[in-house]
Design a protein around this motif. Structure first.
Motif, PDB file in Angstrom:
ATOM      1  N   LEU A 157       0.823  -1.206   0.000  1.00 59.27           N
ATOM      2  CA  LEU A 157       0.000   0.000   0.000  1.00 59.27           C
ATOM      3  C   LEU A 157       0.862   1.263   0.000  1.00 59.27           C
ATOM      4  N   GLU A 158       1.966   1.231   0.717  1.00 57.35           N
ATOM      5  CA  GLU A 158       2.864   2.395   0.748  1.00 57.35           C
ATOM      6  C   GLU A 158       3.386   2.699  -0.655  1.00 57.35           C
ATOM      7  N   ARG A 159       3.744   1.649  -1.393  1.00 57.56           N
ATOM      8  CA  ARG A 159       4.230   1.863  -2.766  1.00 57.56           C
ATOM      9  C   ARG A 159       3.134   2.455  -3.637  1.00 57.56           C
ATOM     10  N   LYS A 160       1.928   1.898  -3.542  1.00 61.10           N
ATOM     11  CA  LYS A 160       0.814   2.420  -4.335  1.00 61.10           C
ATOM     12  C   LYS A 160       0.479   3.850  -3.915  1.00 61.10           C
ATOM     13  N   SER A 161       0.600   4.130  -2.622  1.00 60.77           N
ATOM     14  CA  SER A 161       0.315   5.470  -2.120  1.00 60.77           C
ATOM     15  C   SER A 161       1.256   6.500  -2.724  1.00 60.77           C
ATOM     16  N   SER A 162       2.500   6.116  -2.917  1.00 61.42           N
ATOM     17  CA  SER A 162       3.473   7.019  -3.535  1.00 61.42           C
ATOM     18  C   SER A 162       3.038   7.401  -4.954  1.00 61.42           C
ATOM     19  N   ILE A 164      -0.058   7.356  -6.050  1.00 56.67           N
ATOM     20  CA  ILE A 164      -1.272   8.162  -5.934  1.00 56.67           C
ATOM     21  C   ILE A 164      -0.930   9.612  -5.600  1.00 56.67           C
ATOM     22  N   GLU A 165       0.064   9.809  -4.740  1.00 62.39           N
ATOM     23  CA  GLU A 165       0.475  11.165  -4.387  1.00 62.39           C
ATOM     24  C   GLU A 165       0.971  11.936  -5.603  1.00 62.39           C
ATOM     25  N   LYS A 166       1.658  11.260  -6.510  1.00 60.34           N
ATOM     26  CA  LYS A 166       2.112  11.914  -7.747  1.00 60.34           C
ATOM     27  C   LYS A 166       0.920  12.309  -8.615  1.00 60.34           C
ATOM     28  N   LEU A 167      -0.068  11.412  -8.705  1.00 58.58           N
ATOM     29  CA  LEU A 167      -1.283  11.732  -9.466  1.00 58.58           C
ATOM     30  C   LEU A 167      -2.016  12.909  -8.825  1.00 58.58           C
ATOM     31  N   LEU A 168      -2.026  12.941  -7.508  1.00 62.38           N
ATOM     32  CA  LEU A 168      -2.718  14.010  -6.795  1.00 62.38           C
ATOM     33  C   LEU A 168      -2.069  15.358  -7.072  1.00 62.38           C
ATOM     34  N   ASP A 169      -0.750  15.376  -7.078  1.00 60.05           N
ATOM     35  CA  ASP A 169      -0.033  16.616  -7.395  1.00 60.05           C
ATOM     36  C   ASP A 169      -0.340  17.070  -8.822  1.00 60.05           C
ATOM     37  N   ALA A 170      -0.367  16.111  -9.750  1.00 65.71           N
ATOM     38  CA  ALA A 170      -0.639  16.439 -11.156  1.00 65.71           C
ATOM     39  C   ALA A 170      -2.080  16.883 -11.369  1.00 65.71           C
ATOM     40  N   SER A 171      -2.972  16.468 -10.457  1.00 69.01           N
ATOM     41  CA  SER A 171      -4.404  16.796 -10.580  1.00 69.01           C
ATOM     42  C   SER A 171      -4.801  17.978  -9.699  1.00 69.01           C
ATOM     43  N   LYS A 172      -3.831  18.709  -9.198  1.00 65.08           N
ATOM     44  CA  LYS A 172      -4.080  19.883  -8.359  1.00 65.08           C
ATOM     45  C   LYS A 172      -4.918  19.526  -7.126  1.00 65.08           C
ATOM     46  N   LYS A 173      -4.539  18.409  -6.505  1.00 66.81           N
ATOM     47  CA  LYS A 173      -5.154  17.935  -5.256  1.00 66.81           C
ATOM     48  C   LYS A 173      -6.633  17.573  -5.408  1.00 66.81           C
ATOM     49  N   ASP A 174      -7.044  17.211  -6.602  1.00 71.46           N
ATOM     50  CA  ASP A 174      -8.435  16.836  -6.854  1.00 71.46           C
ATOM     51  C   ASP A 174      -8.577  15.323  -6.705  1.00 71.46           C
ATOM     52  N   VAL A 348      -6.610   4.067  -2.327  1.00 69.43           N
ATOM     53  CA  VAL A 348      -7.062   5.458  -2.247  1.00 69.43           C
ATOM     54  C   VAL A 348      -7.400   5.824  -0.802  1.00 69.43           C
ATOM     55  N   LYS A 349      -8.100   4.942  -0.089  1.00 70.37           N
ATOM     56  CA  LYS A 349      -8.442   5.233   1.310  1.00 70.37           C
ATOM     57  C   LYS A 349      -7.176   5.319   2.170  1.00 70.37           C
ATOM     58  N   PHE A 350      -6.228   4.439   1.903  1.00 69.50           N
ATOM     59  CA  PHE A 350      -4.966   4.462   2.651  1.00 69.50           C
ATOM     60  C   PHE A 350      -4.235   5.777   2.403  1.00 69.50           C
ATOM     61  N   SER A 351      -4.156   6.196   1.148  1.00 61.77           N
ATOM     62  CA  SER A 351      -3.466   7.447   0.802  1.00 61.77           C
ATOM     63  C   SER A 351      -4.170   8.649   1.394  1.00 61.77           C
ATOM     64  N   TYR A 352      -5.499   8.633   1.334  1.00 60.07           N
ATOM     65  CA  TYR A 352      -6.264   9.763   1.874  1.00 60.07           C
ATOM     66  C   TYR A 352      -6.053   9.871   3.381  1.00 60.07           C
ATOM     67  N   SER A 353      -6.034   8.736   4.080  1.00 57.79           N
ATOM     68  CA  SER A 353      -5.772   8.744   5.521  1.00 57.79           C
ATOM     69  C   SER A 353      -4.397   9.328   5.816  1.00 57.79           C
ATOM     70  N   LYS A 354      -3.445   8.921   5.021  1.00 54.42           N
ATOM     71  CA  LYS A 354      -2.059   9.345   5.227  1.00 54.42           C
ATOM     72  C   LYS A 354      -1.887  10.842   5.002  1.00 54.42           C
ATOM     73  N   ILE A 355      -2.525  11.358   3.970  1.00 50.79           N
ATOM     74  CA  ILE A 355      -2.340  12.756   3.593  1.00 50.79           C
ATOM     75  C   ILE A 355      -3.230  13.687   4.406  1.00 50.79           C
ATOM     76  N   SER A 356      -4.462  13.265   4.666  1.00 47.82           N
ATOM     77  CA  SER A 356      -5.418  14.133   5.358  1.00 47.82           C
ATOM     78  C   SER A 356      -5.273  14.083   6.871  1.00 47.82           C
ATOM     79  N   GLY A 357      -4.635  13.020   7.373  1.00 49.78           N
ATOM     80  CA  GLY A 357      -4.519  12.866   8.819  1.00 49.78           C
ATOM     81  C   GLY A 357      -5.756  12.278   9.454  1.00 49.78           C
TER      82      GLY A 357
END
Length: 424
Positions: A157-162, A164-174, A348-357
């Motif tokens: 999940l950590e690898r996939k989260s990485s 996803i974070e790149k996609l999030l940056d490219a999508s202007k946090k959308d 996606v849920k794992f990444s959102y938890s990690k980024i949003s707190g």
């Protein structure tokens, strides 16, 4: 001889710790081996040693030969100024710090038992094997294996989260835009995953928001961007989709420049791109604010309710535009939705938890354990060695184990490999 093995010997004290001496005959009392460092710098931090009746606290560096210290230019690197012991397999030269003070050296070659060496050589033998430990895998304790697979699940999940974070940056946090791309990729499955991802990436998600309540328009954009509306077909629905797409393409400035054409070849008809794209369109027709809904959902049934969709009416009697078939409801199955949960929803849920707190991770273990074990070549091979898969958690762990450890022979960083070697 590999340095990784020497790290293992030091970390687990696989030698007679009661009679240690430096190559100069100084006594060594090992108090703490230190913290294993997998990044740049000395191999073990914060070790504690008593050398010749003097207490030392500092770092330990490990090499196959003493001379490797100079090969790696450690004598001019301030990161190595606090090394208090140089542990080597073979001592071939004295080594010194930047200030010319000599660093004590421990040679392992004569103090490691032949039994330990034989176990290492047996594990890393060059005979053709699917994985190094395939003959011993069955003997590994289930408790150790289950805990290791759970850790590997989160490592995956950590690898996939990485990513996803790149996609999030490219999508202007959308997050909705990121979710759309990932869902599209997984609706394409293995054969068309990359093609569907390129398609989704070619459409600004603001366009999806504007047309998602109008199923035919949304379907026309998805099918049009995929390239399946570029021929001439005498079919009323095809002609209407083509007209809709050309209008929307001009209105929104859509480009197909970087879109990969999806494949139909060797696919079962229910997995044809036409069917999967129509189902993807229906997911968005049925669900406003889909991202919020997947974050709030908890159980597998919640996701089955969200993603159980049929195609639009036209596809009930078609798989392609060129030929009609007997009417049938082409509905997403639970097995298909399980793949969406594993490959899209949980990451996606794992990444959102990690980024949003916000803590949604407590839902992930129960959710992944609800899902049946995956069936693929990696899982089947492991199962032939030792039946272990109880749910998708174990199968995800096994995939991570094979791809990130076994394939690279990282047995010394693996709980299975360590368990086997510790018997010697």
């Amino acid at each position: 001889m590999q340095e990784d093995f020497l790290h293992y010997l030091w970390k687990y004290k696989k030698f007679d710790v009661g009679a240690l001496e430096t190559v100069k005959g100084e006594t060594i009392q090992l108090i703490q081996v230190g913290q294993h460092n997998f990044n740049s710098g000395p191999d073990f931090f914060n070790a504690q040693l008593n050398i010749d009746h003097q207490l030392w606290a500092g770092n330990v560096e490990i090499h196959v030969k003493s001379s490797d210290w100079y090969v790696h230019n450690h004598e001019i690197d301030p990161a190595y100024d606090n090394v208090i012991l140089h542990v080597v397999w073979e001592h071939d030269v004295d080594i010194f710090r930047k200030d010319n003070s000599e660093i004590p050296t421990l040679e392992l070659k004569e103090i490691v038992s032949k039994t330990t060496l034989n176990g290492y050589q047996q594990l890393f033998s060059k005979s053709q094997k699917w994985i190094n430990c395939e003959h011993d895998f069955i003997s590994v304790d289930d408790f150790i294996l289950q805990n290791w697979l759970e850790r590997l699940f989160f490592e995956r999940l950590e690898r996939k989260s990485s990513d996803i974070e790149k996609l999030l940056d490219a999508s202007k946090k959308d997050w909705e835009a990121v979710l759309f791309k990932l869902l599209a990729k997984n609706f394409g499955l293995k054969v068309n995953g990359d093609a569907f991802f390129s398609l989704a990436s070619s459409i600004d998600f603001s366009i999806i928001r504007k047309i998602q309540t109008k199923g035919q328009l949304l379907e026309s954009v998805l099918l049009g961007q995929s390239g399946v509306l570029e021929t001439t077909v005498e079919d009323e629905y095809y002609i209407q989709l083509q007209k809709d797409y050309l209008f929307l393409k001009q209105k929104f400035g859509l480009s197909q420049q970087h879109v990969t054409a999806p494949q139909f070849f060797r696919l079962r008809p229910p997995n044809f791109p036409t069917i999967r794209l129509s189902q993807l369109a229906q997911v968005y027709v049925n669900n406003q604010n889909l991202f919020s809904k997947i974050i709030e959902a908890k159980t597998a049934q919640d996701y089955y309710d969200l993603f159980t969709v049929m195609t639009s009416e036209y596809w009930e009697t078609h798989y392609t535009f060129k030929k009609s078939t007997k009417k049938s409801n082409k509905t997403t199955t639970h097995n298909f939705i399980d793949l969406l949960i594993i490959n899209t929803i949980i990451p996606v849920k794992f990444s959102y938890s990690k980024i949003s707190g916000k803590n949604y991770n407590e839902d992930l273990i129960p959710l992944i354990n609800e899902l049946k074990p995956e069936q693929n070549s990696i899982v089947k091979k492991f199962e032939s060695l030792k039946p272990i898969s109880k749910s998708a958690l174990q199968t995800q762990g096994l995939i991570q184990l094979k791809n990130e450890y076994c394939n690279y022979k990282k047995c010394l960083q693996c709980a299975v490999g360590n368990t086997i070697l510790n018997r010697f």
